[in-house]
Every structure is written in structure tokens, then in C-alpha cells.
Design a protein around this motif. Structure first.
Motif, mmCIF file in Angstrom:
data_model
loop_
_atom_site.group_PDB
_atom_site.id
_atom_site.type_symbol
_atom_site.label_atom_id
_atom_site.label_comp_id
_atom_site.label_asym_id
_atom_site.label_seq_id
_atom_site.Cartn_x
_atom_site.Cartn_y
_atom_site.Cartn_z
ATOM 1 N N GLY A 1 0.699 -1.246 0.000
ATOM 2 C CA GLY A 1 0.000 0.000 0.000
ATOM 3 C C GLY A 1 0.726 1.294 0.000
ATOM 4 O O GLY A 1 0.776 1.969 1.019
ATOM 5 N N GLU A 2 1.235 1.655 -1.161
ATOM 6 C CA GLU A 2 1.412 3.083 -1.378
ATOM 7 C C GLU A 2 0.380 3.466 -2.404
ATOM 8 O O GLU A 2 -0.341 4.430 -2.273
ATOM 9 N N VAL A 3 0.366 2.660 -3.452
ATOM 10 C CA VAL A 3 -0.532 2.905 -4.575
ATOM 11 C C VAL A 3 -1.114 1.547 -4.950
ATOM 12 O O VAL A 3 -0.401 0.558 -4.971
ATOM 13 N N ILE A 4 -2.397 1.489 -5.212
ATOM 14 C CA ILE A 4 -3.010 0.197 -5.479
ATOM 15 C C ILE A 4 -2.568 -0.392 -6.813
ATOM 16 O O ILE A 4 -2.386 -1.595 -6.938
ATOM 17 N N VAL A 5 -2.383 0.474 -7.798
ATOM 18 C CA VAL A 5 -1.987 -0.040 -9.109
ATOM 19 C C VAL A 5 -0.473 -0.043 -9.266
ATOM 20 O O VAL A 5 0.048 -0.066 -10.378
ATOM 21 N N LEU B 1 3.558 12.553 0.824
ATOM 22 C CA LEU B 1 3.022 11.663 -0.200
ATOM 23 C C LEU B 1 1.678 12.217 -0.634
ATOM 24 O O LEU B 1 0.647 11.938 -0.048
ATOM 25 N N MET C 1 -8.495 6.566 -9.971
ATOM 26 C CA MET C 1 -7.547 5.606 -10.532
ATOM 27 C C MET C 1 -7.346 4.413 -9.619
ATOM 28 O O MET C 1 -7.277 3.277 -10.049
ATOM 29 N N ASN C 2 -7.230 4.674 -8.325
ATOM 30 C CA ASN C 2 -6.907 3.612 -7.390
ATOM 31 C C ASN C 2 -8.125 2.891 -6.821
ATOM 32 O O ASN C 2 -8.037 1.729 -6.435
ATOM 33 N N ILE D 1 -1.608 -0.649 9.054
ATOM 34 C CA ILE D 1 -2.072 -1.526 7.985
ATOM 35 C C ILE D 1 -1.755 -2.971 8.339
ATOM 36 O O ILE D 1 -2.600 -3.868 8.227
ATOM 37 N N ASN E 1 -6.565 -8.358 -5.300
ATOM 38 C CA ASN E 1 -6.065 -7.102 -4.748
ATOM 39 C C ASN E 1 -5.841 -7.258 -3.259
ATOM 40 O O ASN E 1 -6.404 -6.544 -2.447
ATOM 41 N N GLU F 1 -3.312 -6.601 -1.464
ATOM 42 C CA GLU F 1 -2.714 -5.445 -0.787
ATOM 43 C C GLU F 1 -3.284 -4.177 -1.372
ATOM 44 O O GLU F 1 -2.555 -3.286 -1.767
ATOM 45 N N GLY F 2 -4.597 -4.105 -1.429
ATOM 46 C CA GLY F 2 -5.215 -2.978 -2.105
ATOM 47 C C GLY F 2 -5.299 -1.704 -1.299
ATOM 48 O O GLY F 2 -6.400 -1.205 -1.058
ATOM 49 N N TRP F 3 -4.166 -1.168 -0.885
ATOM 50 C CA TRP F 3 -4.150 0.048 -0.077
ATOM 51 C C TRP F 3 -3.527 1.214 -0.828
ATOM 52 O O TRP F 3 -2.489 1.058 -1.463
ATOM 53 N N LYS F 4 -4.156 2.356 -0.714
ATOM 54 C CA LYS F 4 -3.595 3.591 -1.263
ATOM 55 C C LYS F 4 -3.453 4.547 -0.097
ATOM 56 O O LYS F 4 -4.379 4.712 0.683
ATOM 57 N N THR F 5 -2.282 5.161 0.046
ATOM 58 C CA THR F 5 -2.127 6.055 1.193
ATOM 59 C C THR F 5 -1.705 7.447 0.761
ATOM 60 O O THR F 5 -1.052 7.611 -0.268
#
Lengths: 398, 508
Positions: free
Chosen positions: A178-182, B276, B285-286, B360, B373, B375-379
Motif C-alpha cells: 500500500g502506497e498505490v493500489i496499481v 506523499l 484511478m486507485n 495496515i 487485490n 494489498e489494495g491500499w492507497k495512502t
């Protein structure tokens, strides 16, 4: 010979700042553990590679700051100027108003072509200032949209425009979770493209650096600044001036230049079997190692262990694969320091993991519509996967 | 820096919008000490001089909101224009009428839509022209009424047609089960079809959840326990103004403020700096893996900060735990027991990457993520905290827990809609000879029919609107059904063992 650093995206710019800051501090360090004369030669060499001198005598970093949105560049320029020790050039940046949205396709297919001319002109103007160019050092992350997508596009362009220059990419590997999902898609697309145009990819893994901060440096609340400073220290210890050979008194002219290309012999290869990356191995097999020693007693250090054939693949002699540079002058106030740059199976597992995750996601077609919207089709994904599987297989078989 | 425009439609939309502008101004005032019109302000505000001409740099002269206010009744908009925020809005940014939409989606969409289309396009264009890079429209409305629901979703279509490159983020307030508007299920389902087809991202909100959160805070404040005095400024429900101060504060004001905070936190990382950053285009997008699945469940923590400095601040980790608790979600949902497709954590203030990673790791095992997904994390990390707090967290989840809300909506719709089919049987019944027993049966039948006639009358109000047909209803409910089905397909995979996909076989 000068090195032109290109800082791309938020990550590239934040790290680039720390690299120049570290090098500048090291430059002005009086604790070199060597003679004054020695120090002066070191300083001159460092300046020649990485800084310009302008009228105000404040060193100007030989760097270009590129981002698709303005916040980070503004911050970076300000921080450098406030330090008083160095600064960025007045016209060395390019930015737009809206970022790439973590979308590799947007960075590569939209921002790339749209700003190609402006960015290449900017680079050309910078290059023309110098008598001779060592090469380019491009700092970028793989996970986002600008560093990764625009970075891949730009590297290709640089290769076409400067076919004889050395191009090295500092690639930041994102945290596993998890920084960016894609991030896995972006990474796969970036690496497969860079592979075709870059000479060398120097990889920095966030997870590994994070561990360094936690376990070796005992930092409790680790910030990105801490992580970036460790990476900057590592890069500084590789790029700062080094002697060209053991008994020479001259600093090597090209800090980036050793023969990074290793070609396996065309014939006489042992029969190749597919080796699973999870097989227990004593060492990660290397095809090239570069050891950089700095500081006190550097000439009496015993580096025999690095020449052990067990470290290297069977078709390479350690004498061909191992290279060492020893320099008296200490780096960053460390009385003795060593840096190891390695082309080995060390990255095999992380690479395999990223390809695996990306493939899993691709099988369900999740997020693919975000890429096809900007011209990256499923075939492009498949091409990228193919390139990377080949790389994984090649390293596996060392 | 890119700009955003807020389009507030209907009573609910304008009340929430007003809270938003009030909060935004206060937030910027606390950060921007020098009074310079900076990039952060530029996102939502124009700077104009006394003649109304835009000034792009320098000192703040007069700030104007990048907003368009639309309502088919005058009440709410007039209140705003007489209140403390009157100078923030330009008279050129308003569209009002007097008659209202009668809680009828068809009137809002078909009648007022076509009547006001040109005016709407013109106002939007004017607002867009004041931006040098327009990135996003925020549409705020409710689903249950007539204007917000009907005209609101009409405007959504207009936004797509006229500004196809600009993101459309919609904040939709869904009606609760006890909504006093009988036809709210019709309005909501008709509106949902539009959201399905024309929104990039929808943040559904339910009044019940907002009400529960407000009650929770009131309980805390009034508990009288030592050390529970709350820093007034930090209340997520705080409302100082925006609308003319009333002696008796309506519960809606506090509830609206929570939504306003949501929007503020959503945009904080694109306005302010941080280690970030997360721009608005990164949200879509995410968090949107497939175009139709663009409904995001949100939760905000903390709800307040304690004023007593001697009490140690609630541990940072507690903030993360709360964000995943069902009590903090802004719709009636429990994401922990459903399936995550993706999750974003937008952190503000004094929090570092190691804090996020630690949490997390800690929370991961209690959450279910879809197989592709894991590890489907966006931070994102924004350095500037909200007013009154040292840190805050907004969690956005693409989670199948929205399904119950949608199913409930569909069921309410069908209960109302299916009744019309029964009415026609009465004629055949009447023709036969009736025995006493049959007569009694018939009488009880008639009593039911009375209620049914009433509902038929509601439908009649819709169908009498020009270009409104039965097919609009059937298509709308069909669209909702297929959306629910997609969530079902995903839910089925929850808990199943994950099979690694077979990789490409390479010959060297």
C-alpha cells in the motif's frame, strides 16, 4: 565530466534534493581524514561532476526538476535555496498544473508526447553548458504515474537523442503493501520499458530502507524524509569521487562508468534447467559486484572474501566480475565506509513477487480500463509481462 | 495547481455546500497567516478586486467561491445570501425558482432540466473559464427529493456532455427508511441510474449514520465525566455559521457539517503539501477497478479532540481502528464483514509512513480483500492537519458493504411500484354474483385498494410529466439490479481459497 541528474515526480524530486544536500555537506566537510590537498582535489572533482558555479559562488546543482504538478517542485526549490549551501538553477524546472493520477498510461502516452519538446529542450540546454557529459542519472519511482510513465518515456527519448551517453535510472521500489493500489501494473510497465533504453537500473527498495531506519538507525517514527536520506547517503557514497585505479592519484573522470554490461558467453553454457526462485541458495549468485571503500586505512582492507567463486555464476571468473575502488577521503563524516553495488539474484524475489501480483490482478482485468482509456492496451501489458518473465528466468538460471 | 468547482443542487445540497464553504474558509484562515492568495486557496476560491476582476497573485482582496448554487425554491439560497457568507458568492452563480419540484424526480429532471439547461451550461462555463486548469466537479445533492435528485442528476449529464475531461465526484445523501417523503424510493432509484452511468465516483451518505454520529458526540459532551471537555473547534459537527445563526440549531446543521468535513479532507492532499501527495484523479484511478463499481464508503476520525491537555491524546492507532468500525461509517454498513475491493487512507497532520504501515499490518488480518487485490491500499500524507486537531484520517473504501443499502432501496421501490399491478383485477371481480363471504372478502380487498390507489396516484404524478414513461422506471430498477448483481458476484468469492494464476511460460 558532468552528470546531469533528472528528478522526476514527487519521489524523484524529494530524493534528488536529499542527494544534492548530502553531497554538498560532504563536499564542505573538513573531516576528510586526509590531507588538505587531497580534500581540495576531492572537492574540485565533486563540483565538476555535480555542481555549477555561478556568480554568487553558491554551488548550483546540475539537475533538472520535472513534475506534472507544482507543489513538490516549489517545496524543493525553496528548501534548497533556504539551506544557503547550494541551490537549483533558476530555469531548471518544468512543471504543469495537473499530475498523472498514478496512471502510467497517462504519464507515458499523454504527458510524454505533450511535453516532449519542452522537456528535451530543457535537457539540451543543460547539456550544452558542459564540455563533456558523463551521462544521465534519472531519479524516479515505479509506483506512481509521472516518475514511472513519464520516466519511461523520457528515458527512451534520451536514448534516441544521446545514443552514446550513459543512462542510469535510480528506480525506487515501492513498499510491498500500500502506497498505490496499481503500483504493480505501473512497476511492470516501467521496468519492461526501461530495460530497452537504460544502461543500468540502480534499485532502492522502500521496504529494505525502512528496515535500515528501524533496525540499524533505531528511528521510532520513520518519515519519508528519513527513508530518502538513507537513499541519498547510499547514492552519495557511490557517486562521490573515487580513484580510477589503486595507485593512481587522479579521480576517475566518469563516476558512472564501469562496464555495467555483462554479456554471458555465447557458447559453452551449461545445460539450463528452470530453477524455481524459491529454491534454497547459499548466496544470491552475482554477475558483477562493485565495492567502494572510503576513509581511513582503506588500502589495507582485506577484500578477499568478495572474490570467492561461490558468489559468482559458473561462467564468470571473480576477477572479471568483481571490481573495487578505494579512496582515502572519508565520506559524510564516516571514518570508514563501504558501499556495494551488486548485479545479482538479490532482486529476483521482489521482482518475481511484483510480476506475480500484477499478473493476478491482470487476470481479473481490474483497473485495466484506466489504462486503455489512454492508449495502453492489453497487448502492451502482455508484452511487458513477457519481457519481465524473461528477465526473471535469466536471473533464475545464473 | 488544478481547480475544483462545487455544484450544489436542492435544499440538502445547498445546506451542505454552505457548511463546506464556511469550513473551507476557516481552514485556510488558520493556515494562511500572511493573507496571500496562494495555490492552496486557488483550488476552491477566486480572488477578485472591488470591481470583480480576478487577481491571480498577491494579497487577498475578496474571495469568491468556485461554486454554482441551484435550487427550484428560494428559501435556502436566500438564507445563504443573507448570512455571513453572502460575499463569498456571486449573484451570477445562482439559479433559483419559486415553485419547487414537489419531491418529484421527473419534474426536476425532465421539466426543470430542459427549462434551465441553457442557463446551467452558461453558469458552468463562466465558472470554468475562471479556472486555468479545471480538474474536478463536486456535485452535492440528496437522492430522495425532486430538485437535488432530478435536476441534480440532469446536471450530472450536462457535466459529462460539456466537460467530458473533468472528473465528476458526487456526494449523494440517500433517504432513510423512515423518510417522510413517500416517493423517495422512486426518486432515489431513478437518480441512481444516472449515477451509475454518468458519475466517476459517488460518496453515498445516509442520514441515519450522520444522526448516530451526532448522538455519539452529544453523549460524550454531556456525559459530565472529568476530562471529557472537548476542544470546541475540533468538533467534526461544529457549525458556526454559513447560514444565518438560528437560536435553535437544527440537528441537520451538525449532520451537514460532517459531510462538509469529508469533502475538506478529501481535497486536503491536493491543496496542501505533504510527503506523499494524493491528487483527486488518483482517487478514481486507485479505487475504481471497474467502471460501474464506483461507490465509495467513507469514514472520518477523530470526531473530536479533547481539550484537557493533561489527558494523553488518544493513541494514534485508535484513530485507525475507529476508521474501520461500523459506527464511524457515513452509511449504514459494516465494511469489516464484507469484501474490500480497494481502500484509501488519507492522513493529515503529524503522522508518518511508519505509523500508517504499522496500522495496515495490524488491521489487515481482520479485513477481507478481494483475491486479485490482496494489498489494495492507497495512502496519502498531508502535513496540514484540520482545524483543532493534530491529525486526522479519512478512509475511503470500495467495499461490497454498499450492497445492503442498494438492496433496501430496490425493495422499497418495488413495494411501492408493484402495487399498481394489483389494481386492475378489481374490474373482473365486480362482474360476478357475490355471496356474503365473497362480499366480505371484497370489502377487505377494497380497503387495501384504497392505499393502493394512493400509490397509483403517486406514479401518476410522474407519468404525467412529458417524456416520462413506464420504461424509465423499469430501466432504472434494472440498472440497480445489475449493479447489485455485480456486488453479489464479488461477495461469493469472499473467503474462498486464493488460487495463484498460472504465469506465462518463457523459453530462454
Amino acid at each position: 565530466m558532468s552528470v546531469v541528474t533528472v528528478q522526476l515526480g514527487q519521489c524523484g524530486n524529494q530524493i534528488g534534493y536529499e542527494v544534492f544536500d548530502t553531497m554538498c555537506r560532504d563536499l564542505h566537510n573538513t573531516q576528510g581524514f586526509c590531507s588538505k590537498r587531497e580534500n581540495e582535489i576531492y572537492q574540485a572533482s565533486c563540483k565538476e561532476h555535480f555542481f555549477n558555479e555561478d556568480k554568487s559562488e553558491v554551488p548550483v546543482a546540475r539537475a533538472l526538476l520535472i513534475d506534472m504538478e507544482p507543489k513538490v517542485i516549489s517545496q524543493t526549490l525553496l528548501k534548497a535555496a533556504h539551506s544557503g549551501r547550494w541551490k537549483y538553477g533558476q530555469h531548471s524546472h518544468f512543471c504543469q498544473r495537473q499530475g498523472s493520477g498514478n496512471n502510467w498510461a497517462y504519464g507515458y502516452s499523454v504527458h510524454g508526447p505533450k511535453h516532449e519538446e519542452s522537456i528535451m529542450n530543457l535537457i539540451q540546454r543543460e547539456v550544452e553548458e558542459y564540455d563533456s557529459l558523463s551521462g544521465f542519472s534519472i531519479i524516479m519511482s515505479m509506483a506512481g504515474g509521472t516518475g514511472s510513465g513519464l520516466g519511461a518515456f523520457l528515458t527512451q527519448n534520451l536514448r534516441d537523442a544521446y545514443p552514446n551517453s550513459f543512462i542510469m535510472n535510480q528506480v525506487i521500489w515501492p513498499y510491498g503493501t500500500g502506497e498505490v493500489i496499481v503500483q504493480n501494473y505501473n512497476s511492470v510497465l516501467t521496468l519492461s520499458h526501461l530495460y530497452r533504453s537504460s544502461d543500468a537500473l540502480l534499485v532502492h527498495e522502500n521496504d529494505v530502507v525502512h528496515k535500515i531506519c528501524a533496525k540499524l538507525m533505531n528511528i521510532k517514527q520513520i518519515s519519508f524524509r528519513d527513508v530518502n536520506q538513507v537513499i541519498a547517503h547510499q547514492l552519495g557514497s557511490v557517486f562521490q569521487p573515487t580513484y580510477s585505479s589503486e595507485d593512481s592519484f587522479q579521480y576517475r573522470r566518469n563516476p558512472l562508468g564501469i562496464d555495467w554490461q555483462v554479456r554471458p558467453p555465447l557458447s559453452g553454457l551449461p545445460a539450463l534447467e528452470k530453477v524455481s526462485p524459491n529454491k534454497e541458495l547459499r548466496f544470491n549468485t552475482s554477475i558483477a559486484n562493485l565495492l567502494i571503500l572510503r576513509g581511513k586505512d582503506v588500502h589495507s582492507a582485506d577484500t578477499g572474501g568478495f572474490k570467492d567463486p561461490a558468489l559468482y555464476t559458473s561462467w564468470l571468473q571473480p576477477s572479471d566480475a568483481f571490481c573495487e575502488w578505494r579512496t582515502h577521503r572519508a565520506f559524510n563524516k564516516y571514518e570508514k565506509s563501504a558501499a556495494l553495488v551488486s548485479n545479482s539474484q538479490f532482486l529476483l524475489k521482489p521482482l518475481d513477487t511484483i510480476v506475480g501480483k500484477a499478473w493476478n490482478m491482470f487476470a481479473s482485468k481490474a483497473y485495466v480500463h484506466q489504462y486503455t482509456k489512454f492508449g495502453i492496451e492489453e497487448e502492451d501489458f502482455l508484452d511487458s509481462f513477457t519481457v519481465l518473465e524473461q528477465i526473471v528466468a535469466s536471473y533464475c538460471n545464473l | 495547481m488544478a481547480q475544483s468547482v462545487v455544484v450544489q443542487v436542492g435544499q440538502c445540497g445547498n445546506q451542505i455546500g454552505c457548511c463546506f464553504w464556511d469550513l473551507a474558509l476557516r481552514e485556510h484562515a488558520s493556515v494562511n497567516k500572511k493573507g496571500i492568495y496562494d495555490d492552496a486557496l486557488k483550488n476552491f476560491f477566486r480572488n477578485v478586486d472591488t470591481r470583480g476582476t480576478g487577481i491571480s497573485k498577491g494579497r487577498i482582496c475578496s474571495l469568491k467561491a468556485r461554486a454554482v448554487l441551484i435550487d427550484m425554491e428560494e428559501g435556502v439560497v436566500n438564507e445563504i445570501l443573507q448570512g455571513p457568507l453572502k460575499d463569498v458568492f456571486d449573484s451570477k452563480q445562482l439559479i433559483t425558482n419559486v415553485s419547487g419540484s414537489g419531491n418529484n424526480w421527473a419534474v426536476g429532471y425532465k421539466v426543470f432540466g430542459s427549462q434551465y439547461r441553457d442557463q446551467i451550461v452558461e453558469k458552468l462555463r463562466q465558472t470554468a473559464e475562471h479556472c486555468d486548469c479545471l480538474q474536478c466537479f463536486f456535485l452535492i445533492h440528496s437522492m430522495g427529493g425532486g430538485t437535488g435528485s432530478g435536476l441534480g442528476t440532469f446536471i450530472l449529464n450536462v457535466l459529462e456532455d460539456e466537460f467530458p475531461e473533468v472528473y465528476r465526484f458526487v456526494t449523494s445523501v440517500f433517504p432513510s427508511g423512515e423518510d417522510d417523503v413517500i416517493t423517495s424510493p422512486y426518486n432515489s432509484v431513478l437518480a441512481m441510474k444516472e449515477l451509475n452511468e454518468h458519475a466517476d465516483c459517488v460518496l453515498p451518505i445516509e442520514n441515519e449514520s450522520l444522526f448516530d454520529i451526532v448522538s455519539k458526540i452529544n453523549q460524550m459532551i454531556n456525559s459530565g465525566k472529568p476530562g471529557t471537555t472537548v476542544k470546541q473547534q475540533s468538533l467534526v459537527t461544529l457549525n458556526e455559521g454559513g447560514i444565518k445563526k438560528k437560536l435553535d440549531e437544527k440537528p441537520f446543521d451538525k449532520m451537514n457539517n460532517i459531510v462538509a468535513n469529508l469533502l475538506l479532507n478529501l481535497t486536503s492532499s491536493s491543496r496542501f503539501e505533504g510527503s506523499l501527495n494524493m491528487d483527486l484523479n488518483e482517487i478514481s484511478m486507485n479505487l475504481v477497478p471497474f467502471p460501474q463499481l464506483h461507490y465509495l464508503v467513507s469514514s472520518l476520525t477523530p470526531l473530536y479532540t479533547l481539550a484537557d491537555v493533561n489527558i494523553p491524546p488518544r493513541r494514534l492507532d485508535q484513530m485507525f481502528s475507529d476508521a474501520f468500525s461500523k459506527d464511524y461509517q457515513l452509511i449504514q454498513a459494516d465494511p469489516k464483514h464484507s469484501l474490500y475491493l480497494a481502500c484509501a487512507l488519507l492522513v493529515r497532520g503529524n503522522v508518518q509512513i511508519s505509523d500508517i504501515r504499522r496500522n495496515i499490518e495490524r488491521l489487515k488480518s481482520s479485513l477481507h480483500f478481494v483475491s486479485w487485490n490482496q494489498e489494495g491500499w492507497k495512502t496519502s500524507l498531508c502535513s496540514v492537519p484540520p482545524v483543532g486537531h493534530s491529525h486526522s484520517l479519512l478512509a475511503l473504501a470500495n467495499n461490497t458493504c454498499v450492497k445492503p443499502t442498494f438492496m433496501e432501496l430496490k425493495n422499497r421501490f418495488l413495494r411501492l411500484y408493484k402495487k399498481k399491478a394489483c389494481v386492475f383485477d378489481i374490474t373482473s371481480f365486480m362482474e360476478r354474483n357475490l355471496s356474503v363471504r365473497s362480499l366480505l372478502k371484497f370489502l377487505s380487498f377494497l380497503v387495501c385498494q384504497a392505499a393502493l390507489w394512493e400509490s397509483l396516484a403517486h406514479l401518476h404524478h410522474y407519468l404525467q410529466v412529458d417524456r416520462m414513461e413506464d420504461s424509465c422506471f423499469t430501466e432504472a430498477v434494472s440498472s440497480l439490479s445489475s449493479l447489485i448483481e455485480k456486488y453479489n458476484e464479488l461477495d461469493v468469492t469472499k473467503g474462498l481459497p486464493i488460487h495463484e494464476q498460472v504465469r506465462l511460460n518463457i523459453v530462454i
